[in-house]
Design an enzyme around this catalytic site. Structure first.
Site, PDB file in Angstrom:
ATOM      1  N   HIS A 105     -57.945   7.879 -10.547  1.00  0.00           N
ATOM      2  CA  HIS A 105     -57.198   6.894  -9.771  1.00  0.00           C
ATOM      3  C   HIS A 105     -57.490   5.458 -10.233  1.00  0.00           C
ATOM      4  O   HIS A 105     -58.589   5.124 -10.655  1.00  0.00           O
ATOM      5  CB  HIS A 105     -57.461   7.036  -8.273  1.00  0.00           C
ATOM      6  CG  HIS A 105     -58.901   6.933  -7.870  1.00  0.00           C
ATOM      7  ND1 HIS A 105     -59.334   7.186  -6.601  1.00  0.00           N
ATOM      8  CD2 HIS A 105     -60.019   6.601  -8.562  1.00  0.00           C
ATOM      9  CE1 HIS A 105     -60.630   7.011  -6.524  1.00  0.00           C
ATOM     10  NE2 HIS A 105     -61.070   6.650  -7.695  1.00  0.00           N
ATOM     11  N   ASN A 106     -56.438   4.657 -10.179  1.00  0.00           N
ATOM     12  CA  ASN A 106     -56.484   3.218 -10.466  1.00  0.00           C
ATOM     13  C   ASN A 106     -56.668   2.875 -11.944  1.00  0.00           C
ATOM     14  O   ASN A 106     -56.852   1.703 -12.285  1.00  0.00           O
ATOM     15  CB  ASN A 106     -57.597   2.509  -9.676  1.00  0.00           C
ATOM     16  CG  ASN A 106     -57.488   2.720  -8.188  1.00  0.00           C
ATOM     17  OD1 ASN A 106     -56.398   2.936  -7.660  1.00  0.00           O
ATOM     18  ND2 ASN A 106     -58.611   2.686  -7.500  1.00  0.00           N
TER      19      ASN A 106
END
Length: 353
Positions: free
Chosen positions: A245-246
């Site tokens: 994620h991210n």
């Protein structure tokens, strides 16, 4: 009746190429492209470096695909001369083995929400599911078992491999390609340990993918926690790659098989990551940085370079010195043992320094 494709047709599909060794390329037909050791009398092979010139001189190939530098090595061969041998090979293979084009068809076993929108000439395989509000671009192919959730935007010319899953709200550009069992947009791995348990942190970001991105089998790109996970144009991920994620991945990034990026990693354009590499969270790698296979990063490299090793943060040159020093220490320990054995035999009893 001739089989295959004429040499002149192949040449016309490779910009900057030319043919030497025959005045009638339209009468020479190529049925396959094989390695230099191939068999038959209607195949083409290729030579990408001087190391293979000797083998190329005795190959049975009817035509050799070579670059300008090597063309003079084969005065008795029919040659298709191209600017870059590997690129020429790629184009020739596409001519002989074109990918199937999407045809407008929907399997009777597919389930498509009434609010989903399909572009022109979209091909939907068996047991495909498409959620509410999702839009599929023109000339896309959704192979058997594909599941696409709600409000996804999938650009034109996509080909989604069997049993792949795209979760809700993903934004994906043109000519996206996945192979079997890829997963795009699943929740990121986010927990907070409190009150004796791991408490799930909802992942509310999206996955945003540019044009011409390819994702291998069994690979995963997680949605962002708060910010989006972003993949730049032209990036290619091998099989069994994890993008957490991210992560912010630049353009034309290569990540080889069994490598993983932890959360919030930032990769500049043209970064290359070899197989079985581990990149810790919040690492940043400058444009053009290379991480050699089997390496690990726990700290952001200070500059663009080739990095090798296991949590050492060394560039390639320093890693080579490190290896030499390890070898020297091993050799030194052997000499120390031999000296002590000699001292013992001679009755010399000296305290250790």
């Amino acid at each position: 009746m001739n089989n295959g494709i004429s040499l002149s047709q192949i040449q016309s599909g490779i910009p900057g190429s030319r043919i030497v060794g025959t005045e009638s390329p339209e009468t020479i037909f190529i049925e396959s492209i094989q390695s230099l050791s191939g068999s038959g009398d209607s195949f083409m092979s290729f030579v990408a470096s001087k190391a293979y010139v000797k083998d190329a001189k005795i190959t049975l190939a009817k035509v050799l695909l070579v670059n300008e530098e090597l063309a003079g090595s084969f005065p008795d061969k029919i040659l298709l001369i191209v600017p870059i041998a590997e690129l020429g090979l790629s184009l020739a293979l596409r001519i002989l083995h074109p990918e199937p084009e999407a045809i407008s068809s929907i399997s009777p076993t597919a389930q498509i929400h009434p609010t989903a929108k399909l572009g022109k000439n979209v091909q939907v395989g068996h047991f495909v599911c498409i959620g509410a509000g999702t839009e599929i671009g023109d000339k896309s192919i959704l192979e058997d078992g594909v599941k696409i959730a709600e409000n996804v935007r999938l650009g034109e010319g996509a080909r989604i491999g069997r049993n792949s899953v795209i979760y809700s709200d993903c934004r994906i550009g043109k000519r996206f390609r996945t192979y079997g069992n890829a997963t795009i947009g699943a929740e990121g791995f986010g927990f907070v340990f409190a009150n004796g348990i791991h408490n799930k942190i909802p992942q509310i970001g999206k996955v945003i993918i540019g044009d011409d991105v390819e994702v291998g089998s069994n690979s995963c790109i997680d949605r962002g926690a708060l910010n989006d996970t972003v993949i730049g144009d032209g990036s290619k991920f091998d099989n069994q790659v994890q993008i957490a994620h991210n992560c912010q991945v630049g353009k034309n990034v290569i990540v080889a098989g069994q490598s993983g990026l932890a959360g919030s990693v930032k990769l500049g354009d043209n970064v290359l990551i070899g197989g079985a590499c581990c990149v810790s969270d919040h690492i940043e790698m400058e444009e053009g940085t290379i991480l050699a296979g089997g390496s690990a990063l726990r700290n952001s490299p200070k500059k663009k370079d080739v990095y090798v090793g296991w949590d050492l943060g060394l560039n390639f040159v320093d890693f080579q010195k490190y290896r030499v020093n390890i070898k020297n220490i091993v050799v030194l320990n052997k000499w120390i043992k031999r000296i002590k054995d000699l001292e013992k035999k001679l009755g010399i009893d000296l305290p250790d320094p």
